[in-house]
Enzyme design. Sequence first.
Site, PDB file in Angstrom:
ATOM      1  N   LYS A   1       5.443 -11.864 -18.599  1.00 10.48           N
ATOM      2  CA  LYS A   1       4.974 -10.527 -19.011  1.00 10.48           C
ATOM      3  C   LYS A   1       3.602 -10.633 -19.656  1.00 10.48           C
ATOM      4  O   LYS A   1       2.712  -9.845 -19.367  1.00 10.48           O
ATOM      5  CB  LYS A   1       5.939  -9.877 -20.030  1.00 10.48           C
ATOM      6  CG  LYS A   1       7.228  -9.323 -19.521  1.00 10.48           C
ATOM      7  CD  LYS A   1       7.134  -8.150 -18.593  1.00 10.48           C
ATOM      8  CE  LYS A   1       6.979  -8.599 -17.173  1.00 10.48           C
ATOM      9  NZ  LYS A   1       8.099  -8.725 -16.330  1.00 10.48           N
TER      10      LYS A   1
ATOM     11  N   LYS B   1       2.631  -3.265  -7.402  1.00  5.52           N
ATOM     12  CA  LYS B   1       4.096  -3.240  -7.358  1.00  5.52           C
ATOM     13  C   LYS B   1       4.549  -3.561  -5.936  1.00  5.52           C
ATOM     14  O   LYS B   1       3.969  -3.048  -4.987  1.00  5.52           O
ATOM     15  CB  LYS B   1       4.541  -1.827  -7.745  1.00  5.52           C
ATOM     16  CG  LYS B   1       5.971  -1.712  -8.178  1.00  5.52           C
ATOM     17  CD  LYS B   1       6.135  -2.093  -9.621  1.00  5.52           C
ATOM     18  CE  LYS B   1       7.562  -1.968 -10.094  1.00  5.52           C
ATOM     19  NZ  LYS B   1       7.791  -2.873 -11.234  1.00  5.52           N
TER      20      LYS B   1
ATOM     21  N   TRP C   1      -3.968  -1.837  -0.689  1.00  4.92           N
ATOM     22  CA  TRP C   1      -3.991  -3.108  -1.427  1.00  4.92           C
ATOM     23  C   TRP C   1      -4.345  -4.159  -0.397  1.00  4.92           C
ATOM     24  O   TRP C   1      -3.550  -4.476   0.478  1.00  4.92           O
ATOM     25  CB  TRP C   1      -2.627  -3.355  -2.062  1.00  4.92           C
ATOM     26  CG  TRP C   1      -2.666  -4.431  -3.091  1.00  4.92           C
ATOM     27  CD1 TRP C   1      -1.968  -5.592  -3.085  1.00  4.92           C
ATOM     28  CD2 TRP C   1      -3.434  -4.438  -4.285  1.00  4.92           C
ATOM     29  NE1 TRP C   1      -2.266  -6.319  -4.201  1.00  4.92           N
ATOM     30  CE2 TRP C   1      -3.165  -5.643  -4.963  1.00  4.92           C
ATOM     31  CE3 TRP C   1      -4.349  -3.550  -4.852  1.00  4.92           C
ATOM     32  CZ2 TRP C   1      -3.769  -5.979  -6.162  1.00  4.92           C
ATOM     33  CZ3 TRP C   1      -4.950  -3.882  -6.049  1.00  4.92           C
ATOM     34  CH2 TRP C   1      -4.643  -5.089  -6.684  1.00  4.92           C
TER      35      TRP C   1
ATOM     36  N   GLU D   1      10.470 -15.216 -18.846  1.00  2.00           N
ATOM     37  CA  GLU D   1      10.136 -13.808 -18.625  1.00  2.00           C
ATOM     38  C   GLU D   1       9.090 -13.323 -19.641  1.00  2.00           C
ATOM     39  O   GLU D   1       8.159 -12.595 -19.294  1.00  2.00           O
ATOM     40  CB  GLU D   1      11.429 -12.972 -18.696  1.00  2.00           C
ATOM     41  CG  GLU D   1      11.262 -11.472 -18.571  1.00  2.00           C
ATOM     42  CD  GLU D   1      10.602 -11.001 -17.272  1.00  2.00           C
ATOM     43  OE1 GLU D   1      10.349 -11.822 -16.369  1.00  2.00           O
ATOM     44  OE2 GLU D   1      10.293  -9.807 -17.198  1.00  2.00           O
TER      45      GLU D   1
ATOM     46  N   ARG E   1       1.312   1.229  -6.216  1.00  2.38           N
ATOM     47  CA  ARG E   1       1.606   0.378  -5.070  1.00  2.38           C
ATOM     48  C   ARG E   1       0.374  -0.370  -4.582  1.00  2.38           C
ATOM     49  O   ARG E   1       0.475  -1.223  -3.693  1.00  2.38           O
ATOM     50  CB  ARG E   1       2.107   1.237  -3.910  1.00  2.38           C
ATOM     51  CG  ARG E   1       3.389   1.945  -4.189  1.00  2.38           C
ATOM     52  CD  ARG E   1       4.497   0.958  -4.128  1.00  2.38           C
ATOM     53  NE  ARG E   1       5.782   1.603  -4.197  1.00  2.38           N
ATOM     54  CZ  ARG E   1       6.910   0.990  -3.928  1.00  2.38           C
ATOM     55  NH1 ARG E   1       6.902  -0.260  -3.573  1.00  2.38           N
ATOM     56  NH2 ARG E   1       8.044   1.603  -4.036  1.00  2.38           N
TER      57      ARG E   1
ATOM     58  N   GLU F   1       0.765 -11.622 -16.981  1.00  2.00           N
ATOM     59  CA  GLU F   1       0.409 -10.706 -15.895  1.00  2.00           C
ATOM     60  C   GLU F   1      -0.332  -9.459 -16.363  1.00  2.00           C
ATOM     61  O   GLU F   1      -1.096  -8.887 -15.594  1.00  2.00           O
ATOM     62  CB  GLU F   1       1.634 -10.326 -15.058  1.00  2.00           C
ATOM     63  CG  GLU F   1       2.641  -9.464 -15.762  1.00  2.00           C
ATOM     64  CD  GLU F   1       3.827  -9.121 -14.868  1.00  2.00           C
ATOM     65  OE1 GLU F   1       3.642  -8.882 -13.684  1.00  2.00           O
ATOM     66  OE2 GLU F   1       4.949  -9.098 -15.403  1.00  2.00           O
TER      67      GLU F   1
ATOM     68  N   CYS G   1       0.851  -1.191   0.000  1.00  2.38           N
ATOM     69  CA  CYS G   1       0.000   0.000   0.000  1.00  2.38           C
ATOM     70  C   CYS G   1       0.890   1.246   0.000  1.00  2.38           C
ATOM     71  O   CYS G   1       2.102   1.148   0.063  1.00  2.38           O
ATOM     72  CB  CYS G   1      -0.869   0.005   1.237  1.00  2.38           C
ATOM     73  SG  CYS G   1      -1.621  -1.590   1.578  1.00  2.38           S
TER      74      CYS G   1
ATOM     75  N   HIS H   1       8.588 -33.501 -24.012  1.00  2.00           N
ATOM     76  CA  HIS H   1       8.275 -34.376 -22.874  1.00  2.00           C
ATOM     77  C   HIS H   1       6.862 -34.142 -22.340  1.00  2.00           C
ATOM     78  O   HIS H   1       6.575 -34.496 -21.208  1.00  2.00           O
ATOM     79  CB  HIS H   1       9.315 -34.181 -21.771  1.00  2.00           C
ATOM     80  CG  HIS H   1      10.696 -34.544 -22.204  1.00  2.00           C
ATOM     81  ND1 HIS H   1      11.096 -35.845 -22.414  1.00  2.00           N
ATOM     82  CD2 HIS H   1      11.761 -33.769 -22.520  1.00  2.00           C
ATOM     83  CE1 HIS H   1      12.347 -35.861 -22.822  1.00  2.00           C
ATOM     84  NE2 HIS H   1      12.776 -34.604 -22.900  1.00  2.00           N
TER      85      HIS H   1
ATOM     86  N   ASN I   1       0.962   0.484   6.548  1.00  2.00           N
ATOM     87  CA  ASN I   1       1.396  -0.537   5.588  1.00  2.00           C
ATOM     88  C   ASN I   1       2.010  -1.665   6.397  1.00  2.00           C
ATOM     89  O   ASN I   1       2.764  -1.405   7.335  1.00  2.00           O
ATOM     90  CB  ASN I   1       2.488   0.002   4.662  1.00  2.00           C
ATOM     91  CG  ASN I   1       1.954   0.967   3.637  1.00  2.00           C
ATOM     92  OD1 ASN I   1       0.757   1.152   3.531  1.00  2.00           O
ATOM     93  ND2 ASN I   1       2.853   1.599   2.897  1.00  2.00           N
ATOM     94  N   GLY I   2       1.736  -2.896   6.026  1.00  4.66           N
ATOM     95  CA  GLY I   2       2.319  -4.020   6.754  1.00  4.66           C
ATOM     96  C   GLY I   2       1.225  -4.904   7.328  1.00  4.66           C
ATOM     97  O   GLY I   2       0.057  -4.795   6.949  1.00  4.66           O
TER      98      GLY I   2
END
Length: 608
Positions: free
Chosen positions: A485, A603, A74, A481, A27, A488, A2, A504, A100-101
């Site tokens: 990308k 983020k 968040w 990667e 954030r 997401e 957050c 396989h 935050n936390g």
Amino acid sequence: MCGIVGYVGERRALPLLIEGLKRLEYRGYDSAGVAMMEDHTLQVTKSAGRVAVLEQMLDFDGSKATTGIAHTRWATHGAPNDANAHPHTDASGRIALVHNGIIENYTAFKKYLEQKGVVFATETDTEVLVQLIGCRYKGNLEKAVREALAEIHGTFGIAVVCSEEPGIIVAARRGSPLLIGVGQGEYLVASDASAILAHTSQVAYLSDNEMAVISADGLRTTTLDNIPVTKDIQEVEWTLDQIELAGHDHFMEKEIFEQPEAMRNCMRGRVDLGEGKVHLGGIADVAREITRAKRIILTACGTAWHAGLVGEYLFEDLGRIPTEVEYASEFRYRNPVIEDGTVVIAISQSGETADTLAALSEARERGALALGVVNVVGSSIARETDAGIYLHVGPEIGVASTKAFCGQVAVLAMMASYMGRRRHLSQSTTQEFLEALARIPEQMEQALENSDQAKTIAEACAQRENWLYLGRGYQYPVALEGALKLKEISYIHAEGLPAAEMKHGPIALINDGMPVVFIATQGSQYEKIISNIEQVRARGGRVIAVATKGDHGITKLATDVLYVPHTLEPLQPLLTVIPLQLIAYHAAVTRGCNVDKPRNLAKSVTVE
Ligand code: F6R
């Protein structure tokens, strides 16, 4: 994670706080709120949804408050609704807090406070903290905060105000970043420098278990145990235009195109072509231990883990040092073996990822030399390391990591050649490697010219719900990667694999027109990857190849070819990742997705 921002000074606080919140939205953005203090009146406004929703509820002309705190959330504990949005207030309505936390022992305190008659209005762990502060309050906010924090377990970055003490903000930190911005007759508190950069670039970073009391008259810092601490005031190295869109539609697009410049900044003063060596001031003090390392463990999450995988290849190739790359979330709980001579390197853009931080602490406790490859200066991981190297790629605001990946790979490449040269690499091989590295920024500019073609491919394939990304050797991490990308930001299911693994099992997925992206640059495994391409073609897959400029033969096999300039194999990921970033970006735009604010993601993942 957050975002927190607070202001105390002589200006009207509300517009500053809303502007700060907008800059922090990357954030976390499921709810937002402000607590404004005018004389002895505390006014809290909060709402589910984006900051824009909150903005519409506020009376900007009417608010004369010069002190306030604000938050963008968040959700972790409790749904993202109006009630659970911060700021939270105590039962008396005098104290407001943003946090935050995570408060780990909140259930026990909730019970204790309920027995004392406190009625809770929300489902959050944060409300427990503000109610506890309210219970401890006897006319001194700083003391009440100190007492409450001594009782709780968990992580916090907090800012607290009290209507009985107007013009004062109390801030404290443990495990969640917080800094104090120092202006002319005004102070700001924020979880991230981007929130306050428009007003000041002078900041004091709080360390864990520190507290600050700010008012228009000054800043006072202590430990949570009330021992005075003198903080250095530092200049934030990021500028305001670095955190603005500058004509781009999205931060992700801006950051993809910033990569050549980011690489130049990352290598500046480090790659010395004249002497044919790398200068890495951040690890100079531990150079001897690094040179004698018997084993390297790279630990990280997500994109940073993919960069770490490139690092594994680099350290073994150039440094001839046994290297492993580990998901930080696994490493921290795995009872890892750390022998003498083990160097653990944590890789993180934000420097705040909870799993990576915990993995690093675990490694240190077990006696490893702990190094960091981090972008955000002064971040928790940067502080926890014995030594480290900053990326210097500038702020990354887009939730999907792009330029940080290249910065991480470039730093790992510099470290590998630094170690290699001290162990066995010849001067001429090192020189050749560094010259190739120095050419990368210009070659990235050429790779970026693929943008329109990547857009055409993305538009053609954006409605396909399953994609595969395949690469071998140094291109295997790039395949991972590229797939990350795409998934997401566009919500297309994509899987990255070492190309040889396809036979396989995953080959069964391939059907008519399925997009299969091959990273098929010239190198030691070129022939092998060509046969993998043939196998996909034979089953009707649509082959999208990233190939080396001048490879005309590949056009016979692939429906689409995106060319990148030639470079040494270990450095190819720095170029081949670019077309994949562009494809993901354009696919997300084509599908109408919110590129910079993908669903369910924010983020910095500061929770487990
Ligand atoms: C993907 C992405 C994440 C991060 C991961 C680690 O685009 O951004 O996978 O790479 O959460 O974050 P940092 O590097 O901040 O530790």
